[in-house]
Structures are given as C-alpha cells and as structure tokens.
Design an enzyme around this catalytic site. Structure first.
Site, short mmCIF file in Angstrom:
data_model
loop_
_atom_site.label_atom_id
_atom_site.label_comp_id
_atom_site.label_asym_id
_atom_site.label_seq_id
_atom_site.Cartn_x
_atom_site.Cartn_y
_atom_site.Cartn_z
CD GLU A 96 -2.97 -1.13 2.25
OE1 GLU A 96 -4.11 -1.56 2.01
OE2 GLU A 96 -2.62 -0.73 3.37
CB CYS A 110 3.08 7.44 3.45
SG CYS A 110 3.48 6.20 4.69
CB CYS A 117 6.92 -5.53 8.54
SG CYS A 117 8.25 -4.77 9.51
CB CYS A 121 5.70 -3.27 16.06
SG CYS A 121 7.43 -2.84 15.71
CB CYS A 124 2.63 -2.24 13.47
SG CYS A 124 2.89 -1.91 11.71
N GLY A 170 6.66 -2.21 6.11
CA GLY A 170 8.04 -2.69 6.10
C GLY A 170 9.01 -1.87 6.93
CB SER A 228 9.46 3.54 15.50
OG SER A 228 9.14 4.08 14.24
CG LEU A 229 12.10 5.65 21.91
CD1 LEU A 229 13.38 4.99 21.43
CD2 LEU A 229 12.43 7.03 22.51
CB CYS A 354 0.95 5.85 11.56
SG CYS A 354 1.66 7.32 10.91
N1 SAH Z 1 9.32 0.09 10.17
C1 SAH Z 1 9.37 1.52 10.23
C2 SAH Z 1 8.22 2.17 9.46
C3 SAH Z 1 6.92 1.76 10.04
S1 SAH Z 1 5.47 2.69 9.93
C4 SAH Z 1 9.35 1.97 11.68
O1 SAH Z 1 9.11 1.15 12.53
O2 SAH Z 1 9.59 3.14 11.93
C5 SAH Z 1 5.75 4.30 10.48
C6 SAH Z 1 5.37 4.61 11.94
O3 SAH Z 1 4.04 4.20 12.30
C7 SAH Z 1 6.29 3.95 12.94
O4 SAH Z 1 6.68 4.89 13.90
C8 SAH Z 1 5.39 2.90 13.56
O5 SAH Z 1 5.83 2.51 14.82
C9 SAH Z 1 4.08 3.64 13.60
N2 SAH Z 1 2.92 2.79 13.84
C10 SAH Z 1 2.81 1.47 13.59
N3 SAH Z 1 1.58 1.03 13.95
C11 SAH Z 1 0.92 2.11 14.43
C12 SAH Z 1 -0.39 2.29 14.94
N4 SAH Z 1 -1.25 1.28 15.00
N5 SAH Z 1 -0.74 3.52 15.36
C13 SAH Z 1 0.12 4.56 15.26
N6 SAH Z 1 1.36 4.46 14.77
C14 SAH Z 1 1.77 3.23 14.37
#
Ligand code: SAH
Length: 372
Positions: A96, A110, A117, A121, A124, A170, A228-229, A354
């Site tokens: 997507e 984006c 992936c 997480c 996600c 990813g 992404s912390l 996101c």
């Molecule tokens: N793999 C990369 C890109 C992922 S998506 C990463 O981890 O940074 C981009 C951002 O969306 C990341 O900060 C991810 O943690 C966040 N994200 C993932 N799932 C989410 C959700 N359900 N709600 C809000 N942010 C989310």
C-alpha cells in the site's frame, strides 16, 4: 520454482540504463530522453515515449516492463485529504501507498519498503501480517512516481509531490540498499532529467535497527531520520517493539547519539500513544531522560518527539490515549524543554493511518474506486 520477474525500467540506475543503451548501439543522448519520460513526464507506458524510434521502443518493451505496480484499489478518505492505493506486484504480493495532502503546497507520499514486515511490533497491522519480501528499488521509486502522477492529473491542478516518507509497510533499514538506491534515484537533478526531490524532503523511519542507523550516519545525502521509540524502558519496549530485545534502548540511544554527533541533523522519536500503556507520567519522564542521553551536546537539542494517538488495528487490543492523558504526557516533555508535536491522525476511515497499512483485498473488493 518461481519464474523470474523481469526488471522494470524503474529498477535501473542511470548508469545501467546508459550501459544497456550502449550495448544496443544507441547514441548516448537516449538515456537522458528515457530518463525524462520516466522521471519528469511520468509516462504510463513505453509507447508514450514518442521521440524514441519505434524499434527502440519495441526493444525496451521486450526487455523491460515499464513498471510493476498493478492497481487493485484506490480509496479516498472522507475528508478528501488522504488517498490510499493497494498495488499488486508481479509476484502477487501486495503493498500500500498513501498520499497525504496538506494546506499549502505540502504533498507527501508515504511508501512501503517491504511487502509485509518481520519486526512484529504488536500494535502495527503490517507487523501482524508477517514478512513476505523486500521491495526492489524500482518498486519503491514507482510508488512515489505513481503519487506524483496522481497529483499532476488531478482536476485543474499541476501539483507536485513535495515530500516522501518511508513510513508505509516494512522496515526500511532491513532493505537498506534498495531504499537508499530508490532515494538516490528520486533525488537525481532536474537538468539530468531527474525527479529532483530534495534529500531534506525525504524521511526514513526505522524501528531502531542499530546497524542501519550507524550505516546511515555515514551517508552523504541529507535525508531525515525518524526512530520509532514508543517506550522508554526496555521492559515495555520489549513488548511493543520486540526487536528491542536484540537492540535494547542503551544501544539504540548510543547509535542515535553518534548519528547526531556525526551529522548534526535533527532526528525525531516517534511515539504512538496507547491508553494506559505508554502514556504514563513515568514513561514521559523516562523519555525525557532518553532524549537527554541522545543529544550529544547539552546546549543544543537535536531531538524532536512526534506523538501520535494509536491507530486501531485488528490484532491489537490497545486504544488511543485520551486527551487529558496526552496533554499530561506532553506537559512533561514541554516542561523539560523537549519540542514535541501531536500528529493528527489521517485517513483512519480508509485504514491509511500510521501502522494500519495492510493488504485487505478480500474486504476492499477488486477494482473498487471512489468518485473524485
Ligand atoms: N518500520 C518503520 C516504518 C513503520 S510505519 C518503523 O518502525 O519506523 C511508520 C510509523 O508508524 C512507525 O513509527 C510505527 O511505529 C508507527 N505505527 C505502527 N503502527 C501504528 C499504529 N497502530 N498507530 C500509530 N502508529 C503506528
């Protein structure tokens, strides 16, 4: 045995293109011509490259696909500011891509860096579907150009794609070479026939792959980094972002700090606010401490915190933080002098927010189009 997927023209570097054309005995200016068609005129087919001789066009078509994204669905958010495309790739996997429009001229694509992936997480949607494969550089480039073309052809407008974020499906640093190659290709200057996207307009978001951050610190291009912390203690981050077990906070912070020392550029820490999980005052205070440890010099702050209320996903029971909790969390940061922004959630109604990107073809139905 899978049949090999033919290369697309977007997979080629400028040098590879020039080399191929030389092999075919074509004059050198052809590379520039083709590059313009691909990256400036944003053609939809090789046949549109009308200043190329017919035999060359035929040869190109026999050897390469123009691109490899097949559109499955296009969805528009109800507020009209967000669009999402589901694409099928040549091997059947799906990815997507999202366009976010803002007041003014900011138009952000984006894009996905992998199909699925492997980072897992918990909150996600892409993590919940598992890993399929790395995208090729051309598949990443093509997503950006697709969005640029959609903007250009919008009724009565000639809008340009202004920003690119690798925040789709990813983990970009798990596909390091291809994402950097894609970025370089999109950054090629205008006078070379390139798309000329500025490095500062590109942001790569990583889950925190420490070797990737260290390698990225050595790159000359001034591309932005986001980390992404989501949690400021290992106990909590182990649960939310399992790769933390391999690269715990101490190592992640050290790598980010070294990146800042080396580049002097800003970095943002991403934080999805989850009700009762990571929106506590204790986590906010621990985050303040981590930000302090990350900054290489006490006098200059190079870390920005990007907060976003959790977007709902099917495989995770958590909820977005409530307003009062968000405010409390932000107050702790602000009082400590840490710049922070609360991102508005966009495209939630079309699962384009996101972490919501996940191919749900069965649900969306084939060839679904919303009216413009
Ligand atoms: N793999 C990369 C890109 C992922 S998506 C990463 O981890 O940074 C981009 C951002 O969306 C990341 O900060 C991810 O943690 C966040 N994200 C993932 N799932 C989410 C959700 N359900 N709600 C809000 N942010 C989310």
């Amino acid at each position: 045995m899978q049949t090999p997927i033919p290369l697309s023209l977007y997979d080629l570097t400028r040098e590879q293109m020039a080399h191929q054309l030389a092999e075919w005995g074509e004059p050198t200016f052809r590379a520039q011509q083709i590059w313009r068609w691909l990256y400036q005129r944003l053609v939809g087919s090789i046949d549109e490259m009308t200043d190329l001789p017919r035999p060359l066009r035929d040869r190109l078509k026999q050897t390469y696909a123009l691109g490899r994204l097949t559109i499955v669905t296009e969805q528009h958010s109800s507020d009209g500011w967000t669009r999402k495309w589901l694409f099928r790739l040549a091997d059947g996997s799906e990815i997507e891509t999202v366009l976010m429009e803002y007041d003014g001229l900011r138009r952000t694509a984006c894009v996905s860096s992998q199909a699925g992936c492997a980072m897992d997480c918990s909150f996600c949607a892409t993590g919940q579907m598992g890993f399929l494969r790395n995208l090729r550089s051309g598949e990443i480039v093509e997503q950006a150009l697709w969005v640029a073309r959609a903007l250009r052809t919008k009724a009565n407008s000639h809008e340009r794609l202004s920003n690119l974020v690798l925040m789709g499906m990813g983990e970009p640093f798990a596909n390091y070479n291809n994402i950097m190659e894609a970025a370089q290709r999109l950054m090629a200057p205008e006078d070379e026939g390139g798309f000329s996207l500025g490095a500062r307009k590109i942001t790569i978001s990583t889950v925190g792959l420490v070797p990737g951050i260290r390698r990225f610190a050595e790159e000359a291009a001034q591309i932005n980094l986001a980390v992404s912390l989501h949690a400021a203690t290992d106990a909590l981050r182990d649960q939310l972002v399992p790769i933390n077990r391999r690269y715990p906070l101490r190592e992640l912070v050290a790598a980010t700090r070294d990146y800042l020392r080396k580049t002097n550029r800003r970095v943002s820490y991403e934080w999805a606010l989850i009700d009762g999980v990571n929106d506590t005052v204790e986590q906010a205070r621990a985050l303040v401490e981590l930000v302090r440890q990350t900054n290489p010099r006490a006098s200059v702050n190079l870390v920005h915190v990007n907060l976003i209320p959790l977007n709902p996903t099917g495989g995770y029971a958590g909820h977005a933080s409530r307003r009062a909790r968000i405010q409390q969390f932000r107050d702790v940061l602000t009082q400590a002098g840490i710049p922070n922004t609360l991102r508005i959630r966009r495209g939630i109604d079309i699962s384009a927010g996101c972490g919501q990107l996940k191919a749900e073809t069965a649900q969306a139905g084939p060839e679904k189009q919303t009216s413009e």
